[in-house]
Scaffold this active site. Structure first.
Site, PDB file in Angstrom:
ATOM      1  CE  LYS A 152      -2.786  -0.310 -11.713  1.00 50.29           C
ATOM      2  NZ  LYS A 152      -2.720  -0.903 -10.362  1.00 50.29           N
ATOM      3  N   GLY A 207       0.586  -3.083  -5.296  1.00 47.70           N
ATOM      4  CA  GLY A 207      -0.187  -3.514  -4.129  1.00 47.70           C
ATOM      5  C   GLY A 207      -1.093  -4.689  -4.478  1.00 47.70           C
ATOM      6  CB  SER A 211      -9.724  -3.469   0.694  1.00 44.93           C
ATOM      7  OG  SER A 211      -8.688  -4.041  -0.075  1.00 44.93           O
ATOM      8  CG  ASP A 251      -7.466   2.932  -8.027  1.00 49.26           C
ATOM      9  OD1 ASP A 251      -7.107   3.101  -6.844  1.00 49.26           O
ATOM     10  OD2 ASP A 251      -7.456   1.822  -8.587  1.00 49.26           O
ATOM     11  NE  ARG A 261      -3.003   7.194  -5.744  1.00 48.16           N
ATOM     12  CZ  ARG A 261      -3.340   6.102  -6.410  1.00 48.16           C
ATOM     13  NH1 ARG A 261      -4.573   5.625  -6.320  1.00 48.16           N
ATOM     14  NH2 ARG A 261      -2.460   5.483  -7.179  1.00 48.16           N
ATOM     15  NE  ARG A 289      -4.828   4.382 -10.373  1.00 46.35           N
ATOM     16  CZ  ARG A 289      -4.872   3.705 -11.536  1.00 46.35           C
ATOM     17  NH1 ARG A 289      -4.937   4.361 -12.674  1.00 46.35           N
ATOM     18  NH2 ARG A 289      -4.856   2.392 -11.549  1.00 46.35           N
TER      19      ARG A 289
HETATM   20  C1  S3P Z   1      -7.503  -2.974  -6.753  1.00 45.02           C
HETATM   21  C2  S3P Z   1      -8.249  -2.549  -5.687  1.00 45.02           C
HETATM   22  C3  S3P Z   1      -8.136  -1.212  -5.095  1.00 45.02           C
HETATM   23  C4  S3P Z   1      -7.452  -0.236  -6.033  1.00 45.02           C
HETATM   24  C5  S3P Z   1      -6.231  -0.825  -6.669  1.00 45.02           C
HETATM   25  C6  S3P Z   1      -6.569  -2.068  -7.458  1.00 45.02           C
HETATM   26  C7  S3P Z   1      -7.654  -4.353  -7.237  1.00 45.02           C
HETATM   27  O1  S3P Z   1      -7.359  -1.284  -3.902  1.00 45.02           O
HETATM   28  O2  S3P Z   1      -7.131   0.954  -5.343  1.00 45.02           O
HETATM   29  O3  S3P Z   1      -5.621   0.119  -7.538  1.00 45.02           O
HETATM   30  O4  S3P Z   1      -7.187  -4.674  -8.342  1.00 45.02           O
HETATM   31  O5  S3P Z   1      -8.265  -5.164  -6.518  1.00 45.02           O
HETATM   32  P1  S3P Z   1      -8.059  -1.618  -2.491  1.00 45.02           P
HETATM   33  O6  S3P Z   1      -8.742  -2.896  -2.651  1.00 45.02           O
HETATM   34  O7  S3P Z   1      -6.950  -1.715  -1.475  1.00 45.02           O
HETATM   35  O8  S3P Z   1      -8.971  -0.470  -2.215  1.00 45.02           O
END
Ligand code: S3P
Length: 423
Positions: free
Chosen positions: A22, A95, A165, A313, A344, A386
């Site tokens: 993803k 997100g 993050s 995740d 979660r 999830r």
């Molecule tokens: C992601 C980063 C993570 C993850 C999300 C996908 C990404 O989030 O939880 O499902 O693709 O960069 P965070 O960067 O907010 O931890």
């Protein structure tokens, strides 16, 4: 609302391929849109989140042809996006789309408005706005969606990430493509580095030195062919299934094993999980492999610190597996889980308890007393893909049928999940 029934299972002997990653699918669309030329993508994840990214870039004037896991992006060049018009860009439940696109749009010569579903409207944006504001970006006062991005000229900055993050890091890196001068980012803890790997592949001037990432603007990115590996975050559900159901052996092929993502494999192995990794190969800078999981007598474990971003995740599925392990599992330093598609920590503690598990919430994680007898009942996904899949895997290893409410959310990342589960 759909309700999915899941029955108890044993002797599962299957080989499946994981759906496309993803995180990497989002990035392939975005970087393809910003590149000059035609980017061809294979192994794309046609889940709802990544389709939201495609819809947003189409509204920004990018011609994208999608057919299953093959996508062609006619890049507009770094400065070729066009104003989205009156309507807000709708990121749906994603997100990743919201955070990364904010980095792209902050430095444009037009304004954009972003919105999404009820869950996205609760997810924090201040973590992205703060560093981008230092670069000169301007946003409407709202610190959650819907909000407006007022496109402005940006300047490079030095910034130390406060939250571990990858989404925040990636938003800054993308804004840095539009900034005057160099941007230097310091990571407090390593997080997934797909943005860094793929942007370099597309010709960005990006260097990494330990925890330091430096980005200088370039006149253009170059379109590429992209082969997307299978998503370890999706594979993790079937790996857990192999571990917790009796007399089972499950192989998931073509899984991305980028070390920033494999915390779940390390955690399962530390619990006594019988996991083997074979057929390792590297495609477009990302390592992939086949992963086999066999029925195991799992033991409780402690998960904390730098392990958390490496399996951010996968904590829900780890918690589900821990309910079948002998002894206690303690998860700490995982407060970030409160700000995902659902809270979660709360969702897993609540739903595993309904199944008979002994799970307590802590301020930054949870404690699971494993090995209690679990029984099928009615549980709820909290609208979080999830959570739905973690509960479904637990349901396969307990007596009685389990009914999962709001199960349609699996379409966010793994639309054939329940079909594959009918084994
Ligand atoms: C992601 C980063 C993570 C993850 C999300 C996908 C990404 O989030 O939880 O499902 O693709 O960069 P965070 O960067 O907010 O931890």
């Amino acid at each position: 609302m759909s309700i999915q029934r899941v029955t108890s299972k044993s002797r599962i002997r299957i080989t499946i391929s994981a759906p496309g990653d993803k995180s990497i699918s989002h990035r392939a669309i975005m970087f393809g849109a910003l590149a000059s030329g035609v980017t061809e993508i294979e192994g794309f994840l046609p889940g709802e989140d990544c389709l939201s990214t495609i819809a947003c870039f189409r509204k920004l004037g990018v011609d994208i042809a999608a057919a299953g896991d093959r996508v062609t992006v006619n890049g507009k060049g770094l400065w070729g996006l066009t104003a989205p018009g009156e309507d807000a860009l709708d990121v749906g439940n994603s997100g990743t789309t919201m955070r990364l696109i904010t980095g792209v749009l902050a430095g444009q010569s037009f304004d954009s408005r972003l919105t999404g579903d009820a869950s996205i409207k609760k997810r924090p944006m201040k973590r992205v706005f703060d560093p981008l504001r230092l670069m000169g970006a301007k946003f409407s006062d709202h610190e959650t969606a819907p909000f407006t991005i007022c496109g402005r000229p940006l300047k490079g900055v030095s910034y130390t990430l406060i939250v571990a993050s990858a989404q925040v890091k990636s938003a800054i890196i993308l804004a840095a493509l539009y900034a005057k001068g160099e941007t230097i980012i310091t990571e407090s803890q390593p997080t997934r580095d797909h943005t860094e790997i793929m942007l370099k592949y597309f010709g960005a001037d990006l260097k990494k030195d330990g925890r330091l990432i430096s980005v200088k603007p370039v006149p253009r990115l170059y379109a590429r062919k992209v082969q997307i590996p299978g998503d370890i975050s999706s594979a993790a559900f079937f790996i857990a299934l192999g571990l917790i159901t009796p007399e089972s052996e499950i192989t998931v092929t073509g899984v991305g094993i980028n070390p920033t993502r494999t915390g779940i494999i390390d955690a399962f192995i530390s619990m006594g999980g019988r996991i083997s990794i074979t057929n390792r190969r590297t495609i477009d800078g990302e390592e992939t492999a086949d992963i086999t999981a066999r029925s195991s007598n799992l033991k409780g474990t402690d998960i904390y610190g730098a392990m958390i971003p490496r399996m951010i995740d996968e904590i829900p599925i780890l918690a589900a597996a821990a309910a079948f392990a002998e002894g206690r599992t303690v998860i700490r330093d995982a407060e970030e889980l409160k700000y995902k598609e659902s809270n979660r920590i709360r969702a897993m503690a609540m739903e595993l308890s309904k199944l008979g598990g002994q799970v307590s919430e802590t301020p930054d994680g949870m404690i699971i007393e494993g090995g209690r007898p679990l029984f099928g009942t009615i549980v709820d996904s909290h609208g979080d893909h999830r959570i739905a899949m973690s509960l479904a895997i637990a349901a396969c290893a307990i007596s009685g049928d389990t009914f999962i409410k709001n199960s349609e959310c699996v379409n966010i990342s793994f639309s054939n999940f329940f079909e594959l589960l009918k084994v």
